[in-house]
Scaffold this motif. Structure first.
Motif, short mmCIF file in Angstrom:
data_model
loop_
_atom_site.label_atom_id
_atom_site.label_comp_id
_atom_site.label_asym_id
_atom_site.label_seq_id
_atom_site.Cartn_x
_atom_site.Cartn_y
_atom_site.Cartn_z
N LEU A 582 -77.03 -65.44 -46.44
CA LEU A 582 -76.50 -66.76 -46.20
C LEU A 582 -77.43 -67.88 -46.68
O LEU A 582 -78.27 -68.31 -45.99
N PRO A 583 -77.16 -68.06 -47.96
CA PRO A 583 -77.89 -69.42 -48.48
C PRO A 583 -77.51 -70.48 -47.83
O PRO A 583 -76.71 -70.68 -47.33
N MET A 584 -78.56 -71.45 -48.13
CA MET A 584 -78.29 -72.75 -47.61
C MET A 584 -78.58 -73.83 -48.65
O MET A 584 -79.53 -74.17 -49.24
N LEU A 585 -77.54 -74.82 -48.54
CA LEU A 585 -77.91 -76.11 -49.21
C LEU A 585 -77.89 -77.07 -48.51
O LEU A 585 -77.20 -77.15 -47.28
N ALA A 586 -78.66 -78.27 -48.68
CA ALA A 586 -78.73 -79.47 -47.94
C ALA A 586 -78.38 -80.55 -48.80
O ALA A 586 -78.65 -80.50 -49.92
N ILE A 587 -77.39 -81.31 -48.22
CA ILE A 587 -76.92 -82.67 -48.86
C ILE A 587 -77.37 -83.62 -48.10
O ILE A 587 -77.00 -84.01 -46.87
N MET A 588 -78.30 -84.56 -48.68
CA MET A 588 -78.92 -85.52 -47.92
C MET A 588 -78.94 -87.07 -48.69
O MET A 588 -79.27 -86.94 -49.82
N GLY A 589 -78.69 -88.12 -47.92
CA GLY A 589 -78.84 -89.43 -48.22
C GLY A 589 -77.71 -90.06 -47.76
O GLY A 589 -76.65 -89.60 -47.31
N PRO A 590 -77.58 -91.36 -47.82
CA PRO A 590 -76.37 -92.11 -47.43
C PRO A 590 -74.97 -92.00 -47.92
O PRO A 590 -74.11 -92.25 -47.17
N ASN A 591 -74.87 -91.42 -49.19
CA ASN A 591 -73.69 -90.94 -49.75
C ASN A 591 -73.29 -89.61 -49.46
O ASN A 591 -72.32 -89.25 -49.92
N SER A 592 -74.17 -88.92 -48.59
CA SER A 592 -73.66 -87.53 -48.15
C SER A 592 -72.28 -87.29 -47.68
O SER A 592 -71.52 -86.29 -48.00
N ARG A 593 -72.11 -88.46 -46.74
CA ARG A 593 -70.85 -88.14 -46.07
C ARG A 593 -69.75 -88.46 -46.87
O ARG A 593 -68.70 -87.62 -46.72
N ALA A 594 -69.71 -89.41 -47.62
CA ALA A 594 -68.69 -89.74 -48.44
C ALA A 594 -68.28 -88.35 -49.60
O ALA A 594 -67.18 -88.06 -49.97
N LEU A 595 -69.28 -88.02 -49.98
CA LEU A 595 -69.49 -86.77 -50.91
C LEU A 595 -68.68 -85.51 -50.18
O LEU A 595 -67.79 -84.88 -50.70
N LEU A 596 -69.29 -85.42 -49.18
CA LEU A 596 -68.64 -84.13 -48.52
C LEU A 596 -67.08 -84.34 -48.11
O LEU A 596 -66.59 -83.29 -47.94
N GLU A 597 -66.86 -85.63 -47.37
CA GLU A 597 -65.31 -85.74 -47.21
C GLU A 597 -64.59 -85.37 -48.48
O GLU A 597 -63.41 -85.13 -48.19
N ALA A 598 -65.16 -86.05 -49.56
CA ALA A 598 -64.32 -85.75 -50.92
C ALA A 598 -64.04 -84.44 -51.10
O ALA A 598 -63.21 -83.99 -51.63
N VAL A 599 -65.03 -83.39 -50.98
CA VAL A 599 -64.84 -82.18 -51.40
C VAL A 599 -64.48 -81.33 -50.36
O VAL A 599 -63.86 -80.13 -50.81
N SER A 600 -64.30 -81.66 -49.09
CA SER A 600 -63.74 -81.00 -47.99
C SER A 600 -62.61 -81.41 -47.39
O SER A 600 -61.73 -80.54 -46.69
N GLY A 601 -62.26 -82.83 -47.63
CA GLY A 601 -60.96 -83.27 -46.93
C GLY A 601 -61.25 -83.40 -45.32
O GLY A 601 -60.31 -83.80 -44.79
N GLU A 602 -62.46 -83.25 -44.89
CA GLU A 602 -62.85 -83.52 -43.30
C GLU A 602 -63.15 -84.62 -43.05
O GLU A 602 -63.82 -85.47 -43.89
N ASP A 603 -63.26 -85.24 -42.00
CA ASP A 603 -63.63 -86.44 -41.29
C ASP A 603 -64.90 -86.16 -40.74
O ASP A 603 -65.27 -85.49 -40.24
N MET A 604 -65.90 -86.63 -41.62
CA MET A 604 -67.45 -86.39 -41.37
C MET A 604 -67.94 -87.74 -40.63
O MET A 604 -69.24 -87.92 -40.60
#
Length: 818
Positions: A582-604
């Motif tokens: 179970l590898p783990m990546l961390a996405i941190m910073g004020p733009n992390s929400r927008a980035l993850l919404e873009a790649v996942s299509g989820e409401d973050m």
């Protein structure tokens, strides 16, 4: 009556190994009233490594507790001699360490500051001072040094005999010519030993067999990583002109030490590249072993020594000695109860400091055996710090070539091992390397520590000041604060706990309330009965009968052992180590929400995905777990990805990341940022000696729960009022380009008096400050007013620096960026 008939059928404690460590444990147990013990030595006392030890007694070590144990040894030697009447040859003629570079001088000065913090007598020496104390030394190239007047030398064989006499007089048995053939176990516990003279059952067993310990452990599936290496020294013929009161001398930069011994000089070395011995197996017939001379290997040390001490040129050499000593992968010895079996203890791998460590090791282990827990923090020595792969014979052989030289090498901050690398790689290793990662090694993991850029060579240039990777880490931190960064944190340990009783079991182990709704993340500590912090973890409830626990890479073995030992035998609960899968990546910073919404299509958003919650999302073709939490103080998510999907998920994120300002970031930035936020690190800032109240973590303790380990101790501490010891955040007032850096154990002074020491230090790029964390002490209690009313200083390499001390972190104390 035969010897087989004279052996007892049962003892409370059996100790394998009749060297200085095994006999010390027996004597210390006897001092506690535990005398139903037996020391089993397969040949003669001291016949392993003890007999050929140099017998140096140096008290200043790399941490507070190691130093305290060495101090205890030095103080105890005189008591032992008085009690037993056995002379030990202990002489406190002092020790001089000299520096030949400015960097070495700073290292010695930092060590002197640390030593004074521990109550050691330490004197800084000029070149003239050294000349007066060592008139027979050539001072060419020497910049200065330090002198510890209470250090000295001792006769290892006499010391061992004194321990043995004291133990025997108290009722302990010491049996020679008894070879342990097999260790017996039953239902997860040690039960006895089978010897060439018969079987002895025991309640507890100690392996103190030196370089044979690793093979004894391997025979029953217990991990005791160490390897024998060849250790060289030369002894001269009598030298009438040699001062009989000469301190022993370390010339680290020439890898040599000098010891006067009965009018002769012993010249020893910790050469940069050692010679491993006896791979893959040490035979049972070895006793009082001497290895073949290797004059070519020792010649460079001797040639340099003749220039440093000219009287050696005309001195005859009576002995070139080469004997085996065992070294561990990280240079710290192994102590404590092993994680694989209950009631089996180890004290081995003393890395050429066994004589001076014998008293402290005996003290700690005897109390551990009696009480069921160590009397102090032993994190750096605890055998549970080791990983199973570190017992690989090839790994140990390769690493041991380096660890001998590290004894006298520069102890640089952030220094990386160069041997036995590439043992553990995350599935994202090649992706990180392609982005310019400069890897460091930790517990075998190759981890991206920083990313080379702007012409900075992808290699370490060490210093006590700002190292060459400084601007790269600054870029990572500031780019994260303005956009977002991606970290590969696959080395973090992850445990899956599941079963109908998993919630009940974990709520007993965890100080915080983990009986929460599925999808909630709980930050918590695991406490011992004394309220001390045994582990610092996050617990995510995946379902009513499943939890995911995440802890630091260095605590993987230790925390899993603690967890398994506290799951009741009749509980419907099982723990599984999921780290490798179970590898783990961390996405941190004020733009992390927008980035993850873009790649996942989820409401973050905050409403849909609040802080401290976790759920499954999709990125590309993979389903993975996203947990909103942070160790850097920014908005962010940790992504737990099945190993086979990790490169695919990383590629999708990286391809989309450019328009969001995504940069790769390493563990140096992770550490710098957690310092800015005052986030604690287990093993540095919090240990089994520290309680959540003292550590400022009371918010993570659910005292309204009726039952958890350590609850009564915490209630009692809160009832007593203000804690006398408290974790604080520290910043030096000097924030310029030459501001010094804190690392660990620098003294903290209030109004001119030492009241504490630094536990962690780093530079905060987002706040542009030299930062530290540490505990301060006040008998009347540490309050905000007491902190604000004092004049604060931190001593670094003998110089005092003005500081600010506060409870709140220096970065985003209002938590608005989360």
């Amino acid at each position: 009556m035969t010897q087989a008939q004279s052996l007892p059928a049962h003892v409370n404690v059996a100790i394998i190994g009749g060297g200085v460590i095994g006999t010390s444990i027996a004597w210390h147990l006897a001092k506690l009233g535990i005398t139903d013990t037996i020391v089993l030595e397969r040949h003669r006392l001291t016949s392993g490594t003890t007999w050929h030890a140099a017998g140096l007694v140096g008290q200043l070590r790399q941490s507070r507790n190691l130093t305290e144990l060495a101090k205890y040894s030095a103080e105890m030697f005189a008591e032992l001699e008085r009690e037993t009447g056995q002379a030990t040859g202990f002489r406190q003629n002092g020790a001089i360490s000299v520096a030949m570079t400015d960097a070495r001088m700073e290292e010695l000065q930092r060590g002197a500051s640390m030593g004074r913090n521990f109550g050691l007598e330490v004197e800084q020496l000029t070149v003239s001072d050294i000349g007066r104390m060592l008139p027979h030394f050539d001072l060419d190239g020497i910049r200065g040094g330090i002198f510890l007047p209470r250090d000295g030398t001792i006769n290892p064989i006499d010391l061992t005999q004194a321990y043995a006499i004291g133990a025997r007089r108290a009722g302990a048995r010491i049996s020679e010519d008894v070879c342990v053939l097999r260790i017996l176990t039953e239902k997860g516990r040690v039960s006895g030993v089978e010897t060439n003279q018969g079987t002895i059952m025991c309640d507890k067993l100690v392996i103190a067999a030196g370089m044979w310990s690793q093979e004894l452990g391997r025979s029953i599936g217990v991990n005791i990583p160490l390897h024998a290496v060849e250790h060289f020294y030369a002894v001269t013929e009598a030298m009438p002109e040699l001062p009989r009161d000469m301190p022993f001398v370390r010339v680290f930069d020439e890898y040599a030490y000098y010891k006067e011994d009965a009018g002769k000089l012993l010249l020893g070395a910790f050469e940069p590249e050692a010679k491993p011995w006896a791979a893959p197996r040490i035979g049972d017939d070895h006793r009082f072993v001497t290895l073949p001379e290797d004059i070519d290997h020792f010649a460079p040390i001797l040639e340099t020594a003749v220039r440093r001490m000219p009287m050696l040129e005309n001195a005859g050499i009576s002995l070139f000695f080469n004997g085996p000593e065992s070294f561990t992968p990280d240079g710290n010895y192994h102590l404590g109860e092993v994680p694989e079996l209950r009631d089996l203890f180890v004290a081995a791998g003393f890395n050429s400091i066994g004589i001076m460590s014998s008293g402290g090791a005996g003290l700690i282990l005897s109390q551990w055996i009696r009480d069921g827990h160590p009397p102090m923090d032993v994190n750096g020595m605890d055998i549970r710090r080791m990983q199973p792969f570190q017992s690989s014979r090839r790994y140990l052989e390769d690493r041991s070539r380096e660890t001998v030289g590290l004894v006298y090498a520069m102890h640089w901050p952030y220094r990386q091992h160069v041997t036995a690398r590439d043992a553990r790689r995350s599935p994202l290793h090649d992706r990180m390397a392609g982005l310019g990662a400069v890897f460091g090694e930790f517990m075998g993991w190759e981890r991206p520590n920083w990313f080379a850029r702007d012409g900075v060579a992808p290699e370490y240039v060490y210093s006590f000041a700002r190292q060459n990777w400084w601007p790269c880490a600054e870029h990572e931190a500031k780019a994260m604060a303005e956009g977002c960064a991606i970290f590969d944190q696959s080395s973090y340990a992850k445990f899956l706990v599941q079963g109908a009783d998993s919630g009940r079991v974990l709520n007993r182990i965890c100080a915080n309330q983990v009986d929460v709704e599925p999808g909630r993340i709980v930050y918590t500590q695991w406490l011992n009965e004394r309220g001390g912090i045994e582990a610092d973890v996050t617990v995510t409830r995946l379902a009513h009968d499943r939890y995911l626990i995440v802890t630091a890479a260095g605590a993987q073995t230790r925390d899993m052992a603690w967890l398994q030992h506290h799951i009741p035998a009749d509980a419907l609960c099982v723990a599984t180590d999921m780290t490798s899968g179970l590898p783990m990546l961390a996405i941190m910073g004020p733009n992390s929400r927008a980035l993850l919404e873009a790649v996942s299509g989820e409401d973050m958003s905050d409403a849909a995905f609040p802080f401290a919650t976790s759920r499954e999302i999709e990125i590309g073709y993979a389903r993975l777990r996203a947990s909103r939490i942070t160790y850097v103080g920014e908005l962010g998510w940790e992504l737990y990805v099945p190993a086979e999907f990790a490169p695919h998920v990383f590629d999708r994120i990286w391809q989309a990341g450019a328009r969001f300002g995504l940069v790769p970031a390493g563990f140096h930035t992770l550490n710098n940022c957690r310092m800015e936020k005052g986030y604690r690190h287990w093993g540095h800032d919090i240990t089994e000696e520290d309680t959540p109240i003292e550590a400022g973590l009371g918010f993570a303790v659910a005292l309204d729960k009726p039952d958890f380990i350590g609850r009564e101790a915490i209630l009692a501490q809160k009832a007593a009022g203000l804690p006398r010891k408290r974790m604080v955040n520290i910043a030096l007032m000097d924030d310029g380009p030459d501001a010094p850096l804190m690392y660990h154990e620098e003294p903290i002074l209030r109004d001119g008096q030492i009241v504490g020491s630094i536990t962690s230090g780093a530079w905060g790029h987002r706040v542009n400050l030299s930062l530290g964390m540490g505990y301060v002490n006040n008998p009347a209690g540490v309050s905000k007013d007491w902190l604000e009313s004092g004049r604060w200083l931190v001593e670094i390499a003998g110089t005092h620096h003005a500081a600010r001390v506060q409870l709140a972190p220096f970065y985003d104390p209002e938590r608005t960026r989360l």
